[in-house]
Design a protein around this motif. Structure first.
Motif, PDB file in Angstrom:
ATOM      1  N   LEU A  78      -7.776  -0.324  -7.071  1.00 12.32           N
ATOM      2  CA  LEU A  78      -7.650  -0.213  -5.621  1.00 12.32           C
ATOM      3  C   LEU A  78      -8.933   0.332  -5.012  1.00 12.32           C
ATOM      4  N   HIS A 100      -5.668   1.299 -11.043  1.00 12.33           N
ATOM      5  CA  HIS A 100      -4.938   0.188 -10.446  1.00 12.33           C
ATOM      6  C   HIS A 100      -5.824  -0.789  -9.681  1.00 12.33           C
ATOM      7  N   TRP A 120       0.824  -1.207   0.000  1.00 13.35           N
ATOM      8  CA  TRP A 120       0.000   0.000   0.000  1.00 13.35           C
ATOM      9  C   TRP A 120       0.860   1.258   0.000  1.00 13.35           C
ATOM     10  N   HIS A 156       2.170   1.957  -3.332  1.00 12.83           N
ATOM     11  CA  HIS A 156       1.130   2.571  -4.170  1.00 12.83           C
ATOM     12  C   HIS A 156       1.002   4.060  -3.856  1.00 12.83           C
ATOM     13  N   TYR A 207      -6.144   7.280  -9.900  1.00 14.45           N
ATOM     14  CA  TYR A 207      -5.097   6.290  -9.646  1.00 14.45           C
ATOM     15  C   TYR A 207      -5.718   4.981  -9.142  1.00 14.45           C
ATOM     16  N   CYS A 208      -6.652   5.104  -8.192  1.00 17.22           N
ATOM     17  CA  CYS A 208      -7.288   3.901  -7.635  1.00 17.22           C
ATOM     18  C   CYS A 208      -8.050   3.142  -8.707  1.00 17.22           C
ATOM     19  N   HIS A 234       3.915   5.819  -5.424  1.00 16.91           N
ATOM     20  CA  HIS A 234       3.778   5.841  -6.883  1.00 16.91           C
ATOM     21  C   HIS A 234       2.725   6.868  -7.291  1.00 16.91           C
ATOM     22  N   TRP A 235       1.612   6.926  -6.539  1.00 14.53           N
ATOM     23  CA  TRP A 235       0.571   7.915  -6.825  1.00 14.53           C
ATOM     24  C   TRP A 235       1.120   9.332  -6.712  1.00 14.53           C
TER      25      TRP A 235
END
Length: 78
Positions: free
Chosen positions: A36, A34, A13, A16, A30-31, A19-20
């Motif tokens: 998420l 990916h 997490w 992530h 982003y979610c 990276h975001w």
């Protein structure tokens, strides 16, 4: 064993989140891109800010791969 699973989950997490931060995308975009859960992402974002976690100190959990100009994420188990 549970702490290893928690540590791996946290590493995934937080990677992530990092990276975001460099993606230029909104949190929601982003979610979606990916797959998420948005609420979970926000939880880990708050947790990373509160703890000032140094993500580089965690074991790698996500390895970005550039393939024909696209970024694909490959999850590794530690």
């Amino acid at each position: 064993m549970k702490s290893h699973i928690r540590q791996n989950r946290a590493a995934r997490w937080l990677a992530h989140v990092e990276h975001w931060r460099h993606s230029g995308m909104s949190k929601a975009a982003y979610c979606t891109a990916h797959g998420l859960n948005f609420s979970s992402f926000r939880y880990w974002l708050r947790k990373s800010r509160a703890a000032s976690v140094d993500v580089s100190a965690l074991p790698p959990a996500i390895v970005p791969l550039a393939v024909e100009g696209k970024i694909h994420l490959k999850f590794q188990t530690v």
